[in-house]
Design an enzyme around this catalytic site. Structure first.
Site, short mmCIF file in Angstrom:
data_model
loop_
_atom_site.label_atom_id
_atom_site.label_comp_id
_atom_site.label_asym_id
_atom_site.label_seq_id
_atom_site.Cartn_x
_atom_site.Cartn_y
_atom_site.Cartn_z
N ARG A 1 35.73 58.27 74.50
CA ARG A 1 35.12 59.49 73.96
C ARG A 1 34.08 60.06 74.92
O ARG A 1 34.31 61.07 75.57
CB ARG A 1 34.50 59.17 72.59
CG ARG A 1 34.23 60.40 71.71
CD ARG A 1 33.01 61.22 72.11
NE ARG A 1 31.76 60.46 72.05
CZ ARG A 1 30.60 60.96 72.45
NH1 ARG A 1 30.53 62.20 72.94
NH2 ARG A 1 29.50 60.24 72.41
N ASP A 2 32.95 59.41 75.02
CA ASP A 2 31.85 59.92 75.85
C ASP A 2 32.28 60.00 77.32
O ASP A 2 31.85 60.89 78.05
CB ASP A 2 30.65 58.99 75.69
CG ASP A 2 29.37 59.57 76.27
OD1 ASP A 2 29.30 60.79 76.44
OD2 ASP A 2 28.44 58.79 76.56
N CYS B 1 27.29 63.14 84.37
CA CYS B 1 26.01 63.52 83.79
C CYS B 1 25.88 65.02 84.02
O CYS B 1 25.42 65.44 85.09
CB CYS B 1 24.89 62.74 84.47
SG CYS B 1 23.33 62.86 83.60
#
Length: 303
Positions: free
Chosen positions: A15-16, A240
């Protein structure tokens, strides 16, 4: 130094880790990744999110992925549900756990989900109530607990406030996240101490990004405080987006290598985990983001 005898890892790679990938990742690949992770011994996997495909197109196949998983009875399959609509959409997939999120940074909350911290908590209140009424476990992700791309350093008092708000709406477990990876051990320990004012040590996990190469140091600093649950991402999946060119989530393989080196049990087969990391890295057409995984894979290939 008294460290936990056992550590639980939640692999957030499917997911992330994958949600920000530019190239589409087919449901079959995501399902295979989940299978490889559980075959490696992972008992907690964050599979997908039930969010509008308009905002996160990579997760548009959430129902298909959840339906395709060969479920194991001792594995917890969690999904991110950003609102009541997302939660209701997830119900047919029978998640074992849902994840809601909030930020310790007011600016990040406004930029990320277009509302204040207080408003975000109120948005999640009916989601938490509905989940708990159905016996579904609720985990809260607390982002920007040590640093924010817009506000800079975050005071522990802000973390304490967010933890209090999450506790107040019935969240059962919280992850203390260094979202942009700027944290160092002392700052992370202060964020954990602030969270411990409202949650027991058994209901707290660490979620560290490795932007500045501090994730393993922050993991060790958390272990020294008694924290025994962590979010990690196979092959270091997950960029990020708020720190250009920076790495994202700490790699599951690196954390397992550290833990096993400390004599801490994980129940995870590191070789199989490395294979899972290579599988998804090969599909994405790039090297694994795990240093331990790369080193051990190369060592294996040359022997």
């Amino acid at each position: 130094m008294k460290l936990p005898a056992h550590v639980k890892l939640v692999d957030v790679g499917p997911r992330d880790g994958l949600q920000n990938e530019k190239q589409p990742v087919p449901a079959a690949i995501k399902i295979e990744l989940v299978h490889r992770l559980q075959d490696a011994g992972l008992k907690n996997i964050e599979v997908t999110s039930f969010v509008s495909p308009k905002w996160v197109p990579q997760m548009a196949d959430n129902t298909e992925v959840m339906a395709g998983i060969r479920r194991q009875p001792d594995v917890c399959y969690s999904v991110l549900t950003p609102n009541l609509q997302g939660f209701e959409a997830s119900l047919d997939s029978q998640p074992d756990e849902i994840v809601v999120f909030g930020s310790a940074s007011e600016a990040f909350s406004q930029r990320n989900i277009n509302c204040s911290i207080a408003e975000s908590i109120e948005r999640f209140r009916p989601v938490v109530e509905a989940a708990r009424a159905r016996g579904i476990h609720v985990r809260g992700a607390m982002s920007c607990t040590v640093g924010c791309p817009y506000e800079g350093e975050i005071a522990p008092e802000r973390v304490e406030m967010l933890a209090r708000l999450m506790k107040g709406i019935g969240v059962q477990h919280v992850g203390v996240a260094d979202t942009i990876g700027v944290g160092t051990p002392l700052r992370v320990q202060r964020a954990l101490e602030a969270t411990l004012r409202h949650f027991d040590i058994d209901d707290i996990s660490g979620h560290f990004h490795d932007t500045y190469g501090q994730a393993l140091a922050n993991t060790l600093a958390s272990l020294e405080m008694g924290v025994w649950q962590f979010d990690t991402s196979v092959a270091g999946l997950g960029g990020c987006p708020y720190a250009k060119g920076a790495t994202g989530n700490v790699a599951s393989e690196d954390v397992v290598y550290l833990l096993h080196g400390l004599g801490i049990a994980t129940g995870i087969d590191l070789d199989k985990l490395i294979d899972a990391g290579q599988f998804i890295s090969d599909f994405l057409g790039r090297k694994s983001g795990s240093r331990a995984g790369t080193a051990l894979f190369n060592k294996r290939a040359s022997s």
